[in-house]
Motif scaffolding. Structure first.
Motif, mmCIF file in Angstrom:
data_model
loop_
_atom_site.group_PDB
_atom_site.id
_atom_site.type_symbol
_atom_site.label_atom_id
_atom_site.label_comp_id
_atom_site.label_asym_id
_atom_site.label_seq_id
_atom_site.Cartn_x
_atom_site.Cartn_y
_atom_site.Cartn_z
ATOM 1 N N HIS A 128 2.677 -3.537 -6.260
ATOM 2 C CA HIS A 128 1.816 -4.485 -5.547
ATOM 3 C C HIS A 128 0.612 -4.936 -6.382
ATOM 4 O O HIS A 128 -0.442 -5.266 -5.833
ATOM 5 C CB HIS A 128 1.330 -3.884 -4.214
ATOM 6 N N THR A 129 0.773 -4.980 -7.701
ATOM 7 C CA THR A 129 -0.324 -5.405 -8.568
ATOM 8 C C THR A 129 -0.744 -6.839 -8.281
ATOM 9 O O THR A 129 -1.924 -7.192 -8.396
ATOM 10 C CB THR A 129 0.080 -5.256 -10.045
ATOM 11 N N GLU A 130 0.201 -7.685 -7.895
ATOM 12 C CA GLU A 130 -0.130 -9.087 -7.615
ATOM 13 C C GLU A 130 -1.157 -9.208 -6.499
ATOM 14 O O GLU A 130 -1.982 -10.131 -6.500
ATOM 15 C CB GLU A 130 1.131 -9.874 -7.254
ATOM 16 N N SER A 131 -1.125 -8.289 -5.538
ATOM 17 C CA SER A 131 -2.075 -8.352 -4.428
ATOM 18 C C SER A 131 -3.504 -8.145 -4.900
ATOM 19 O O SER A 131 -4.449 -8.719 -4.338
ATOM 20 C CB SER A 131 -1.719 -7.300 -3.370
ATOM 21 N N ILE A 132 -3.687 -7.327 -5.938
ATOM 22 C CA ILE A 132 -5.027 -7.139 -6.508
ATOM 23 C C ILE A 132 -5.471 -8.421 -7.186
ATOM 24 O O ILE A 132 -6.627 -8.858 -7.034
ATOM 25 C CB ILE A 132 -5.055 -5.965 -7.506
ATOM 26 N N PHE A 133 -4.570 -9.063 -7.914
ATOM 27 C CA PHE A 133 -4.903 -10.330 -8.559
ATOM 28 C C PHE A 133 -5.285 -11.402 -7.537
ATOM 29 O O PHE A 133 -6.201 -12.192 -7.766
ATOM 30 C CB PHE A 133 -3.724 -10.825 -9.408
ATOM 31 N N GLU A 134 -4.588 -11.427 -6.402
ATOM 32 C CA GLU A 134 -4.899 -12.426 -5.380
ATOM 33 C C GLU A 134 -6.298 -12.205 -4.806
ATOM 34 O O GLU A 134 -7.038 -13.161 -4.546
ATOM 35 C CB GLU A 134 -3.844 -12.396 -4.275
ATOM 36 N N ILE A 144 -10.275 -7.234 -15.263
ATOM 37 C CA ILE A 144 -9.020 -6.928 -15.957
ATOM 38 C C ILE A 144 -8.230 -6.026 -15.020
ATOM 39 O O ILE A 144 -8.659 -4.905 -14.709
ATOM 40 C CB ILE A 144 -9.261 -6.218 -17.296
ATOM 41 N N ILE A 145 -7.112 -6.508 -14.548
ATOM 42 C CA ILE A 145 -6.264 -5.741 -13.626
ATOM 43 C C ILE A 145 -5.064 -5.223 -14.404
ATOM 44 O O ILE A 145 -4.291 -5.998 -14.972
ATOM 45 C CB ILE A 145 -5.779 -6.615 -12.448
ATOM 46 N N CYS A 146 -4.913 -3.918 -14.431
ATOM 47 C CA CYS A 146 -3.811 -3.319 -15.188
ATOM 48 C C CYS A 146 -2.587 -3.091 -14.310
ATOM 49 O O CYS A 146 -2.708 -2.769 -13.124
ATOM 50 C CB CYS A 146 -4.243 -1.974 -15.781
ATOM 51 N N LYS A 147 -1.460 -3.276 -14.897
ATOM 52 C CA LYS A 147 -0.221 -2.788 -14.300
ATOM 53 C C LYS A 147 -0.150 -1.305 -14.644
ATOM 54 O O LYS A 147 -0.056 -0.921 -15.816
ATOM 55 C CB LYS A 147 0.967 -3.551 -14.884
ATOM 56 N N MET A 148 -0.244 -0.442 -13.618
ATOM 57 C CA MET A 148 -0.187 0.998 -13.863
ATOM 58 C C MET A 148 1.249 1.434 -14.153
ATOM 59 O O MET A 148 2.195 0.961 -13.511
ATOM 60 C CB MET A 148 -0.727 1.782 -12.667
ATOM 61 N N LEU A 149 1.388 2.343 -15.096
ATOM 62 C CA LEU A 149 2.698 2.843 -15.484
ATOM 63 C C LEU A 149 2.809 4.327 -15.163
ATOM 64 O O LEU A 149 1.929 5.116 -15.506
ATOM 65 C CB LEU A 149 2.929 2.625 -16.983
ATOM 66 N N MET A 150 3.863 4.694 -14.488
ATOM 67 C CA MET A 150 4.228 6.092 -14.241
ATOM 68 C C MET A 150 5.741 6.149 -14.228
ATOM 69 O O MET A 150 6.375 5.496 -13.408
ATOM 70 C CB MET A 150 3.696 6.597 -12.888
ATOM 71 N N ASP A 151 6.331 6.911 -15.130
ATOM 72 C CA ASP A 151 7.789 7.019 -15.072
ATOM 73 C C ASP A 151 8.245 8.399 -14.626
ATOM 74 O O ASP A 151 9.437 8.688 -14.575
ATOM 75 C CB ASP A 151 8.438 6.615 -16.404
ATOM 76 N N LYS A 152 7.266 9.231 -14.261
ATOM 77 C CA LYS A 152 7.611 10.520 -13.665
ATOM 78 C C LYS A 152 6.376 11.057 -12.956
ATOM 79 O O LYS A 152 5.252 10.703 -13.281
ATOM 80 C CB LYS A 152 8.091 11.519 -14.708
ATOM 81 N N ALA A 153 6.596 11.893 -11.956
ATOM 82 C CA ALA A 153 5.481 12.506 -11.231
ATOM 83 C C ALA A 153 5.987 13.749 -10.523
ATOM 84 O O ALA A 153 7.172 13.883 -10.225
ATOM 85 C CB ALA A 153 4.902 11.528 -10.223
ATOM 86 N N ASP A 154 5.084 14.674 -10.255
ATOM 87 C CA ASP A 154 5.463 15.902 -9.565
ATOM 88 C C ASP A 154 5.666 15.679 -8.075
ATOM 89 O O ASP A 154 6.290 16.480 -7.396
ATOM 90 C CB ASP A 154 4.380 16.972 -9.766
ATOM 91 N N SER A 155 5.103 14.592 -7.549
ATOM 92 C CA SER A 155 5.183 14.342 -6.112
ATOM 93 C C SER A 155 6.438 13.547 -5.778
ATOM 94 O O SER A 155 6.724 12.514 -6.371
ATOM 95 C CB SER A 155 3.949 13.574 -5.643
#
Length: 346
Positions: A128-134, A144-155
């Motif tokens: 939902h990064t586009e919603s921050i840009f809007e 500067i709005i970053c696209k957050m990257l996570m390709d693994k997580a414990d949760s």
């Protein structure tokens, strides 16, 4: 002309640290002159503000913000970082939809504006990064709005996203938003932190940032357990590992940097990487005290950010200025972190 602000105590923040009493003239959104302005010019101004008794200075720049977390304010108290993330923040972020992200970003931006912030770096969300840009587009503020990257997580609540899917979205956001609205809207890349990314994905994120000339930001060396896990997995310090992956450089801003080894100071300086100091969050999450005076003395550029509402309770830059001026003095003495130094960081 658009605007004249008169009778202000103007803190210019120029190289000579000039402070003067006078007026500022603005035309087409650009400051044209500072000092005395004649009555003739004032008569043509669309708006004149009398700032008698007030201080006027450049807007604050917050270099580490989570606008997507503002709706979670007060919902994850009295925890250290890794439990705070896995038990509360990641599941809450996963529950977001486009509308909730938009409202969270909108509230964040209004709160930042109200305390003098005019530019911010948001590490963003996985979705939902586009919603921050809007929300940013409508605000008038710069970000500067970053696209957050996570390709693994414990949760379980936060499924990873393949780096190839992240790349597709980054390129879409780049073409749609980057440098739009007269440069007010900018895209960045935000790998969350080393424990939520594979080494391959960290390297790819750095390559994308370099290819597209984008700011890249991440969290590092925030928590002692985090440091221990990185050392166990990669036999390296967190900063050194990020450097190996190509993350560091003049377009990189690394949040926190509390648990640094001496060699990390050299890496940060030589790579011209900036650090985002977030004192409120570091205190609330019991993470520790970053050696900011030592970094500044070493020639490392240190900036300020409020981080996120759940690890701070507010996004007020004045709080970060005050805390960063105070919390280091018991350790390094009263003359360090003087008002001019901290204001420059802000």
């Amino acid at each position: 002309m658009d605007l004249i602000i008169e009778n202000a105590n103007i803190i210019t923040m120029d190289d000579k640290n000039t402070v003067l009493y006078g007026s500022v003239q603005v035309e087409n959104g650009v400051i044209k002159s500072i000092g005395k302005i004649g009555k003739t010019k004032k008569s043509f101004a669309k708006k004149v503000i009398d700032a008698e008794g007030a201080f006027l200075l450049p807007g604050f720049v917050q270099t580490h913000i989570h606008t997507g977390q503002t709706l979670f304010r007060g919902m994850a108290d009295d925890l250290e970082l890794l439990d705070w993330l896995s038990k509360y923040i990641w599941p809450l972020e996963a529950a977001h939809n486009n509308k909730s992200v938009y409202e969270s970003a909108r509230i964040s931006i209004l709160e930042m504006i109200s305390s003098g912030t005019t530019t911010f770096l948001d590490i963003g969300l996985v979705r939902h990064t586009e919603s921050i840009f809007e929300a940013l587009k409508e605000s008038g503020i710069r970000g500067i709005i970053c696209k957050m990257l996570m390709d693994k997580a414990d949760s379980i609540a936060v499924p990873g996203e393949d780096i190839s899917d992240s790349e597709i979205e980054i390129r879409h956001l780049f073409s749609k938003y980057h440098n739009s609205f007269n440069g007010r809207l900018m895209l960045g890349i935000g790998p969350r932190f080393a424990l939520s990314m594979s080494e391959k994905s960290l390297i790819k994120s750095a390559e994308l940032a370099k290819e597209l000339s984008l700011t890249i930001t991440t969290h590092s060396s925030e928590n002692i357990k985090e440091i221990s896990e990185i050392r166990k997995k990669y036999n390296d310090s967190n900063i050194s590992f990020l450097n190996r992956c190509g993350i560091l450089g003049k377009n990189a801003i690394i949040a926190h940097c509390i648990w640094l080894e001496q060699s990390d100071f050299d890496i940060l300086k030589e790579s011209k990487t900036s650090v985002a100091h977030c004192p409120s969050a570091n205190l609330k999450l019991s993470s520790g005290f970053a050696r900011v005076p030592e970094m500044l003395d070493y020639g490392i550029n240190v900036t300020l950010g409020a981080d996120g509402a759940p690890c701070n309770n507010n996004l007020n830059m004045l709080n970060e200025i005050r805390l960063s001026a105070l919390i280091h003095k018991p350790r390094v003495g009263p003359r360090k972190m003087d008002a001019r130094t901290v204001l420059k960081m802000a």
